[in-house]
Design a protein around this motif. Structure first.
Motif, PDB file in Angstrom:
ATOM      1  N   ARG A 246     -19.278 -14.771   7.626  1.00  0.00           N
ATOM      2  CA  ARG A 246     -19.904 -14.261   8.844  1.00  0.00           C
ATOM      3  C   ARG A 246     -18.939 -13.368   9.624  1.00  0.00           C
ATOM      4  O   ARG A 246     -19.344 -12.344  10.196  1.00  0.00           O
ATOM      5  CB  ARG A 246     -20.332 -15.440   9.705  1.00  0.00           C
ATOM      6  CG  ARG A 246     -20.959 -15.063  11.041  1.00  0.00           C
ATOM      7  CD  ARG A 246     -22.312 -14.444  10.863  1.00  0.00           C
ATOM      8  NE  ARG A 246     -23.008 -14.369  12.144  1.00  0.00           N
ATOM      9  CZ  ARG A 246     -23.721 -13.328  12.548  1.00  0.00           C
ATOM     10  NH1 ARG A 246     -23.846 -12.263  11.766  1.00  0.00           N
ATOM     11  NH2 ARG A 246     -24.333 -13.339  13.710  1.00  0.00           N
ATOM     12  N   GLN A 249     -18.896  -9.892   8.313  1.00  0.00           N
ATOM     13  CA  GLN A 249     -20.095  -9.183   8.737  1.00  0.00           C
ATOM     14  C   GLN A 249     -19.942  -8.676  10.171  1.00  0.00           C
ATOM     15  O   GLN A 249     -20.251  -7.509  10.482  1.00  0.00           O
ATOM     16  CB  GLN A 249     -21.311 -10.103   8.644  1.00  0.00           C
ATOM     17  CG  GLN A 249     -22.622  -9.463   9.121  1.00  0.00           C
ATOM     18  CD  GLN A 249     -23.758 -10.483   9.183  1.00  0.00           C
ATOM     19  OE1 GLN A 249     -23.611 -11.612   8.747  1.00  0.00           O
ATOM     20  NE2 GLN A 249     -24.888 -10.066   9.710  1.00  0.00           N
ATOM     21  N   GLU A 267     -21.818 -20.688  16.319  1.00  0.00           N
ATOM     22  CA  GLU A 267     -22.711 -20.813  15.166  1.00  0.00           C
ATOM     23  C   GLU A 267     -22.308 -21.920  14.197  1.00  0.00           C
ATOM     24  O   GLU A 267     -23.175 -22.540  13.560  1.00  0.00           O
ATOM     25  CB  GLU A 267     -22.768 -19.472  14.426  1.00  0.00           C
ATOM     26  CG  GLU A 267     -23.501 -18.372  15.196  1.00  0.00           C
ATOM     27  CD  GLU A 267     -23.629 -17.095  14.380  1.00  0.00           C
ATOM     28  OE1 GLU A 267     -23.184 -17.084  13.202  1.00  0.00           O
ATOM     29  OE2 GLU A 267     -24.193 -16.117  14.899  1.00  0.00           O
TER      30      GLU A 267
END
Length: 282
Positions: A246, A249, A267
């Motif tokens: 993540r 990204q 998250e």
């Protein structure tokens, strides 16, 4: 007002466990309502008790509860038995008790045998808390929902299961909790009582072999240990691996390290310092 509903526990397998107070209640009641009159009839006969029996299983309680309450309020003493153990614990009885409570009808619950507490102690689990989930769900979607709801619960997990489905259920549990130990408690209090304790993958393999061979018999209670250190470490490593993907990204989207770390912490439930180190790696 002399009437009341008496909830009478019965042995889960060994007649010697029949509570004396339950015997007294069954002897003195005006009528005995039972989940299955054939089962309770044999129990009463074993102790020389002759009493009028009325069938009152789970399917009948909804339509008959109001009438039972009225009879109790009119002064009738009604004893209630399920086939084995404590009525209301994965057995019919809860709705009957609730109906009486709501109407102000007296209810007396006698203590006695229950497979839940017996299996919890026999399992060897050391967690001081346990969660009782009743019979393990049959459908895959319901199984996933049930396990997701208790996955992080700091408690032993207890489920009832039938011998015909226990091998398949252990396979599901082994995939959900591959690092946990558990116990299969079979035929508790009976002649062939057995408690098998091992990791869930080992138990799944053992009972898959039994199912494919001579088969599995008897009433079964599954006791799964709560989360352990190895499971916590594995979950942490999995979260960090996912966070690294993540972070790459988010870095590609032009976010600053500080903002990446904040997002990762939210998250993946990571500590802020760990999240910031992963952001720096990206």
């Amino acid at each position: 007002m002399s009437g009341k509903l008496i909830i009478c526990p019965t042995p889960i397998g060994n007649l010697g466990d029949m509570p004396q107070r339950a015997l007294d209640a069954l002897s003195s009641a005006d009528v005995v309502c039972a989940e299955d009159t054939r089962v309770t009839g044999k129990l009463l006969a074993a102790f020389g008790i002759e009493k009028r029996l009325e069938r009152l299983d789970e399917a009948m309680i909804g339509s008959r509860a109001e009438g039972i309450v009225a009879r109790v309020l009119a002064g009738e003493i009604i004893a209630y038995c399920s086939d084995a153990g404590m009525p209301g614990v994965s057995d019919p009885g809860l709705r009957l008790v609730r109906a009486c409570r709501e109407a102000g009808a007296p209810v007396e619950v006698l203590p006695g045998p229950t497979a839940t507490a017996t299996a919890y102690v026999a399992s060897g689990c050391t967690n001081p808390r346990f969660y009782f989930g009743g019979f393990f769900p049959r459908k895959a979607g319901d199984q996933k929902a049930a396990l997701d709801a208790v996955r992080t619960l700091d408690a032993a997990l207890i489920f009832y299961e039938s011998p015909n489905r226990v091998a398949a259920t252990l396979d599901v549990l082994a995939k959900a909790f591959p690092l946990r130990e558990a116990a299969v408690c079979r035929e508790l209090t009976k002649l062939h009582e057995e408690v098998v304790r091992a990791t869930l993958p080992a138990l799944a393999a053992e009972f898959a072999g039994r199912a494919a061979g001579a088969g599995i018999k008897g009433e079964i209670v599954l006791v799964i240990d709560g989360p352990n250190e190895a499971e916590g470490q594995a979950a942490q490593e999995s979260a960090e691996d996912a966070a690294r993907t993540r972070a790459q990204q988010l870095k590609g989207e032009g976010l600053r390290n500080k903002d990446i770390a904040k997002t990762l912490a939210a998250e993946f439930g990571l500590p802020r310092n760990v999240a910031y180190d992963i952001a720096l790696e990206a």
